[in-house]
Write a protein that holds these residues in place. Structure first.
Motif, short mmCIF file in Angstrom:
data_model
loop_
_atom_site.label_atom_id
_atom_site.label_comp_id
_atom_site.label_asym_id
_atom_site.label_seq_id
_atom_site.Cartn_x
_atom_site.Cartn_y
_atom_site.Cartn_z
N CYS A 186 1.21 -1.59 0.10
CA CYS A 186 -0.36 -0.17 0.11
C CYS A 186 1.18 1.22 -0.23
O CYS A 186 1.09 2.21 -0.73
N THR A 218 -6.09 -3.99 -5.50
CA THR A 218 -7.15 -3.43 -5.80
C THR A 218 -7.80 -3.92 -3.90
O THR A 218 -7.93 -3.46 -2.67
N ARG A 222 -7.94 -1.72 -0.07
CA ARG A 222 -9.06 -1.49 0.23
C ARG A 222 -9.10 -2.02 1.89
O ARG A 222 -9.55 -1.60 3.37
N THR A 225 -6.39 0.29 3.83
CA THR A 225 -7.52 1.59 4.14
C THR A 225 -8.60 2.00 3.95
O THR A 225 -9.51 3.03 4.42
N GLY A 226 -9.82 0.55 4.04
CA GLY A 226 -11.09 0.88 3.35
C GLY A 226 -11.70 1.57 2.01
O GLY A 226 -12.34 1.44 2.15
N LYS A 227 -10.55 1.62 1.41
CA LYS A 227 -11.07 1.82 -0.10
C LYS A 227 -10.04 1.99 -0.60
O LYS A 227 -8.74 1.28 -0.40
N PRO A 228 -10.72 1.86 -1.96
CA PRO A 228 -10.21 1.31 -3.10
C PRO A 228 -9.18 2.44 -3.81
O PRO A 228 -8.63 3.15 -3.26
N HIS A 231 -9.49 5.28 -6.03
CA HIS A 231 -9.70 6.75 -4.78
C HIS A 231 -8.65 7.19 -4.49
O HIS A 231 -8.87 8.61 -4.38
N TRP A 232 -8.17 6.67 -4.42
CA TRP A 232 -6.90 7.28 -3.95
C TRP A 232 -6.31 8.24 -5.34
O TRP A 232 -5.32 9.50 -4.61
N GLN A 235 -7.89 10.92 -5.84
CA GLN A 235 -7.75 11.73 -4.79
C GLN A 235 -6.39 12.84 -4.65
O GLN A 235 -6.63 14.54 -4.50
#
Length: 287
Positions: A186, A218, A222, A225-228, A231-232, A235
């Protein structure tokens, strides 16, 4: 309004890879460090340790305040502006990225929460200030000109920076415990995104560079971080788009091209989907 956001480095301030300065309310120009550049970003890290006083800054559209015994830092690339500096005593240390230990860089760069000022116990501030005082005393051309002297100075700098990372990890944000394979992957992904988001827009591209499948990337991102992964990527694109929209006079079309989109209408649709307003609306709202 300018076509680009001014980016400053340490070349005009020091010949070395870092700069340390004592902030003292009795010194007339103590506030120059934070207040004289206007809206800008730096290519280096800024670590500040306050014993007392009051500082207010804008960092990436948000106003942050630090009062009395507080530590805070600004990361390379963040757009910021000093708004207020009153009766400040403490230390200001600016460090080029290549001189920051990898463990410290990865903690601050890849942390999943926002880096906010931390109020500290005065005894802890005293410990950091003692290290800063020793570092400042060693910050001379004589010490830095020899290999042995530089190693001494670097060890003191590493101690100062390590204390920052330790205190943030204990009091604020820590993405996960232990340096397991998922966390390592990650971190590697987030580092790549920060570097290549203008040219690489899909998780598949990052997975290929990391020699893994898109599905594994993916799933791992996830899990940590709890997000796919997407998303990053979005962002990173979104925050840079906001910076360019508010702090430059580039048109929306030019902002899209600057971010690597040949189709500016696609960029506008993406921004509107992520932000619930168009790029033009966001610009008008913040100007």
């Amino acid at each position: 309004m300018k076509q680009t956001i001014p980016t400053y480095d340490l070349n005009g301030i020091t010949h070395h890879q870092f700069h340390i300065k004592r902030m003292d309310k009795r010194t007339q120009n103590a506030g120059d460090i934070l207040l004289d550049k206007g809206i800008h970003r730096d290519s280096h890290y800024i670590f500040t340790c306050m014993e007392s006083g009051h500082v207010r800054m804008m960092v990436d559209f948000k106003t942050i305040e630090a009062k009395e015994s507080t530590i805070f830092c600004v990361l390379p690339g963040q757009v910021h502006q000093g708004l207020l500096m009153e009766e400040v005593c403490g230390w200001f240390v600016a460090v080029k990225a290549e001189l920051v230990p990898d463990t410290v860089r990865s903690f601050f760069d890849e942390s999943l929460g926002e880096i906010q000022p931390l109020s500290m116990d005065k005894s802890l501030i005293k410990k950091i200030n003692t290290t800063a005082s020793m570092l400042h005393a060693s910050y001379t051309n004589e010490m830095l000109s020899s290999k042995e002297g530089f190693l001494v100075v670097q060890s003191l700098l590493n101690a100062f920076l390590g204390m920052f990372a330790l205190m943030y990890s204990q009091k604020n944000i820590s993405p996960a415990s232990g340096e397991n394979r998922a966390l390592q992957l990650c971190r590697a992904f987030r580092i790549l995104v920060r570097k290549d988001f203008k040219t690489m827009k899909s998780p598949s591209e990052y997975a290929e560079v990391l020699n893994i499948t898109r599905g594994y990337l993916t799933e791992t991102v996830r899990e940590v971080t709890g997000k796919p992964a997407q998303h990053w990527i979005h962002q990173e694109i979104l925050i840079e788009a906001k910076r360019l929209l508010v702090f430059t006079n580039l048109s929306v079309k030019e902002v899209a091209y600057e971010l690597g989109y040949s189709d500016h209408t696609y960029f506008s649709r993406l921004f509107s989907k992520l932000e619930d307003q168009s790029p033009s609306q966001f610009r008008n709202q913040h100007q």
